[in-house]
Scaffold this motif. Structure first.
Motif, PDB file in Angstrom:
ATOM      1  N   THR A  15       0.946  -1.145  -0.020  1.00 53.32           N
ATOM      2  CA  THR A  15      -0.051  -0.029  -0.018  1.00 53.32           C
ATOM      3  C   THR A  15       0.921   1.272  -0.018  1.00 53.32           C
ATOM      4  O   THR A  15       1.693   1.461   0.905  1.00 53.32           O
ATOM      5  CB  THR A  15      -0.913  -0.015   1.308  1.00 53.32           C
ATOM      6  N   PRO A  16       0.587   2.144  -1.014  1.00 52.98           N
ATOM      7  CA  PRO A  16       1.611   3.575  -1.150  1.00 52.98           C
ATOM      8  C   PRO A  16       1.326   4.255   0.269  1.00 52.98           C
ATOM      9  O   PRO A  16       0.108   4.193   0.845  1.00 52.98           O
ATOM     10  CB  PRO A  16       1.198   4.010  -2.317  1.00 52.98           C
ATOM     11  N   GLY A  17       2.294   5.248   0.456  1.00 50.23           N
ATOM     12  CA  GLY A  17       2.032   6.142   1.704  1.00 50.23           C
ATOM     13  C   GLY A  17       3.047   5.731   2.738  1.00 50.23           C
ATOM     14  O   GLY A  17       4.008   4.948   2.619  1.00 50.23           O
ATOM     15  N   LEU A  18       2.867   6.273   3.927  1.00 50.85           N
ATOM     16  CA  LEU A  18       3.607   6.451   5.024  1.00 50.85           C
ATOM     17  C   LEU A  18       3.251   4.874   5.866  1.00 50.85           C
ATOM     18  O   LEU A  18       1.992   4.734   6.138  1.00 50.85           O
ATOM     19  CB  LEU A  18       3.497   7.762   6.008  1.00 50.85           C
ATOM     20  N   HIS A  19       4.314   4.383   6.387  1.00 47.92           N
ATOM     21  CA  HIS A  19       4.075   3.332   7.094  1.00 47.92           C
ATOM     22  C   HIS A  19       4.729   3.314   8.538  1.00 47.92           C
ATOM     23  O   HIS A  19       6.261   3.211   8.283  1.00 47.92           O
ATOM     24  CB  HIS A  19       4.357   1.939   6.558  1.00 47.92           C
ATOM     25  N   PRO A  20       4.412   3.405   9.343  1.00 46.90           N
ATOM     26  CA  PRO A  20       5.140   3.659  10.887  1.00 46.90           C
ATOM     27  C   PRO A  20       5.664   2.176  11.263  1.00 46.90           C
ATOM     28  O   PRO A  20       4.870   1.162  11.063  1.00 46.90           O
ATOM     29  CB  PRO A  20       4.023   4.062  11.911  1.00 46.90           C
ATOM     30  N   VAL A  21       6.711   1.984  11.745  1.00 47.55           N
ATOM     31  CA  VAL A  21       7.299   0.853  11.699  1.00 47.55           C
ATOM     32  C   VAL A  21       8.283   0.574  12.922  1.00 47.55           C
ATOM     33  O   VAL A  21       8.488   1.804  13.541  1.00 47.55           O
ATOM     34  CB  VAL A  21       8.417   0.295  10.695  1.00 47.55           C
ATOM     35  N   THR A  22       8.455  -0.582  13.765  1.00 49.61           N
ATOM     36  CA  THR A  22       9.304  -0.712  15.103  1.00 49.61           C
ATOM     37  C   THR A  22      10.435  -1.475  14.470  1.00 49.61           C
ATOM     38  O   THR A  22      10.355  -2.626  13.773  1.00 49.61           O
ATOM     39  CB  THR A  22       8.738  -0.953  16.205  1.00 49.61           C
ATOM     40  N   ALA A  32      10.602   4.458  13.513  1.00 50.87           N
ATOM     41  CA  ALA A  32      10.758   4.841  11.809  1.00 50.87           C
ATOM     42  C   ALA A  32       9.533   4.873  11.109  1.00 50.87           C
ATOM     43  O   ALA A  32       8.520   4.289  11.729  1.00 50.87           O
ATOM     44  CB  ALA A  32      11.930   4.039  11.318  1.00 50.87           C
ATOM     45  N   VAL A  33       9.541   5.441   9.898  1.00 50.81           N
ATOM     46  CA  VAL A  33       8.541   5.595   9.221  1.00 50.81           C
ATOM     47  C   VAL A  33       9.257   5.239   7.742  1.00 50.81           C
ATOM     48  O   VAL A  33      10.104   5.784   7.212  1.00 50.81           O
ATOM     49  CB  VAL A  33       7.995   6.755   8.982  1.00 50.81           C
ATOM     50  N   TYR A  34       8.323   4.463   7.159  1.00 51.31           N
ATOM     51  CA  TYR A  34       8.656   4.119   5.726  1.00 51.31           C
ATOM     52  C   TYR A  34       7.840   5.009   4.663  1.00 51.31           C
ATOM     53  O   TYR A  34       6.549   4.951   5.010  1.00 51.31           O
ATOM     54  CB  TYR A  34       8.518   2.757   5.303  1.00 51.31           C
ATOM     55  N   PHE A  35       8.387   5.423   3.561  1.00 49.07           N
ATOM     56  CA  PHE A  35       7.413   5.968   2.565  1.00 49.07           C
ATOM     57  C   PHE A  35       7.380   5.226   1.298  1.00 49.07           C
ATOM     58  O   PHE A  35       8.393   5.138   0.811  1.00 49.07           O
ATOM     59  CB  PHE A  35       7.504   7.485   2.222  1.00 49.07           C
ATOM     60  N   ILE A  78      11.986   4.673  -2.494  1.00 50.45           N
ATOM     61  CA  ILE A  78      11.513   4.457  -0.853  1.00 50.45           C
ATOM     62  C   ILE A  78      12.283   5.640  -0.141  1.00 50.45           C
ATOM     63  O   ILE A  78      13.478   5.790  -0.158  1.00 50.45           O
ATOM     64  CB  ILE A  78      11.827   3.154  -0.368  1.00 50.45           C
ATOM     65  N   ALA A  79      11.636   6.181   0.672  1.00 54.59           N
ATOM     66  CA  ALA A  79      12.149   7.168   1.787  1.00 54.59           C
ATOM     67  C   ALA A  79      11.932   6.449   3.199  1.00 54.59           C
ATOM     68  O   ALA A  79      10.812   6.068   3.299  1.00 54.59           O
ATOM     69  CB  ALA A  79      11.479   8.553   1.688  1.00 54.59           C
ATOM     70  N   VAL A  80      13.180   6.592   3.851  1.00 53.18           N
ATOM     71  CA  VAL A  80      12.802   6.147   5.198  1.00 53.18           C
ATOM     72  C   VAL A  80      13.340   7.107   6.316  1.00 53.18           C
ATOM     73  O   VAL A  80      14.300   7.818   6.122  1.00 53.18           O
ATOM     74  CB  VAL A  80      13.741   4.692   5.230  1.00 53.18           C
ATOM     75  N   ALA A  81      12.418   7.589   7.219  1.00 52.69           N
ATOM     76  CA  ALA A  81      12.836   8.490   8.099  1.00 52.69           C
ATOM     77  C   ALA A  81      12.989   7.612   9.629  1.00 52.69           C
ATOM     78  O   ALA A  81      11.992   6.983   9.986  1.00 52.69           O
ATOM     79  CB  ALA A  81      11.796   9.632   8.467  1.00 52.69           C
TER      80      ALA A  81
END
Length: 384
Positions: A15-22, A32-35, A78-81
């Protein structure tokens, strides 16, 4: 959401968009957050850009500031913050436990001691992203703003070789500051990159937080030119960069460095510590320029005659150009904007600080720490 729970590397769409992850590192759960761009199929290996937030901020706030998610959507990567381990001055904000920086614990709202091992966290996060998403391990890049850029500098200096190239906004370092014969400079023993690395760095001459000429907080001290000189030495670059100035922005490109590395810099004559952002009027000119001179003429009435900054320079978009090109192509847009017919005002705006971005000039620092940043758990209530 735990990393890996909803991700499976190559093989399935996302699914496109922001994904909060641990992400777990050294037994500690980190955030972290994956885009994920809409073009992601799970079959093609995509590039990745890590985006490191400044002090008193967070991953989502940084993406809003930098626009790396927008650049990722447009260009199909992909962007990862990642999120730093230090508590910020406001709820929901964080800073990075940068090695060799120790900030007064007076800024700690909860009295906690020290911070987590950020070098280990970043290293583990890179491996987690490779496991979770369909990525090209040979096209992983990183960008840092303010304290996040200092953290990225320390990571590269520690000898990690995950990133093919790195970008810095108001933040480039080349080792902790040391004073020799009354002059501040980077500690040569404190920065040992694994290999020559391409770097693109932005700085503002009016930056009061991380001063362009040096000084400021104990963690800063030496200036931007000194940091660049050290990196050109580390990368084995030749030449003087062939500096050029366009509407208040001075650009240099060291295009002949060891193993094909390059170093590019953008210095804003009136730049402050804020993240630069072209105004909508200037972005319209840039878009029209792609369609030819006629297009530029149509929007000329909204172009200021004397913009405060070169509005053709937007750090994230410019960094992606730099990251994605393997040659020494000049990164500065050469199309001159049409002259204004008068009437319009400021042609440049600056990305506003997120509501959680707070000044930390009241911190005090000490650089007395071991010279090896690798897996240093020593405390650092740092950030700027």
């Amino acid at each position: 959401m735990a990393a890996g729970a909803a991700f499976a590397g190559c093989g399935q769409p996302m699914t496109p968009g922001l994904h909060p992850v641990t992400i777990e590192t050294d037994g500690i759960e980190r955030q972290a957050v994956y885009f994920v761009p809409s073009s992601y199929t799970g079959k093609d290996k995509l590039p990745v850009v890590f985006d490191f937030h400044g002090s008193n901020s967070n991953p989502v706030g940084q993406l809003k500031r930098s626009s790396w998610d927008k650049v990722a959507e447009k260009n199909g990567f992909i962007a990862v913050a990642l999120q730093g381990s230090l508590s910020g001055k406001a709820p929901g904000t964080y800073g990075w436990n940068v090695p060799h920086v120790q900030v007064s614990q007076a800024i700690l709202p909860n009295g906690a001691q020290g911070g987590q091992d950020e070098i280990a966290f970043i290293e583990d996060a890179v491996e987690e992203v490779k496991d979770d998403l369909c990525v090209d391990p040979n096209r992983i890049f990183a960008s840092g703003y303010s304290g996040g850029g200092r953290m990225l500098s320390a990571y590269v200096c520690s000898g990690q070789d995950d990133f093919v190239a790195a970008g810095f906004v108001n933040s480039l370092r080349a080792g902790r500051p040391v004073e020799t014969d009354g002059k501040w400079g980077p500690d040569a023993a404190n920065c040992n990159p694994a290999k020559p690395i391409s770097i693109v760095a932005f700085a503002g001459e009016k930056d009061a937080q991380n001063p362009y000429a040096g000084g400021g907080s104990a963690y800063w001290q030496y200036g931007f030119k000194t940091a660049i000189k050290r990196w050109t030495d580390l990368d084995g670059c030749k030449g003087n960069g062939n500096a050029k100035t366009v509407e208040g922005v001075t650009y240099t490109m060291y295009g002949t460095c060891t193993n094909g590395a390059r170093i590019a810099t953008y210095v804003f004559e009136k730049g402050t510590h804020d993240w630069p952002r072209p105004s909508e009027a200037r972005e319209a000119v840039m878009a029209a320029a792609k369609d030819g001179v006629a297009g530029v003429t149509k929007v000329s009435s909204v172009v200021p005659a004397k913009p405060a900054f070169d509005a053709n320079v937007d750090p994230a978009f410019r960094m992606w150009d730099f990251f994605s090109k393997a040659d020494t192509t000049d990164m500065v847009a050469t199309a001159a904007p049409a002259k204004s017919s008068g009437g319009s005002k400021s042609g440049t705006t600056v990305a506003s600080d997120c509501s959680t971005q707070i000044n930390m000039q009241d911190t005090t620092c000490s650089s007395i720490q071991p010279t090896t940043p690798r897996r240093s758990g020593q405390g650092v209530r740092d950030a700027l």
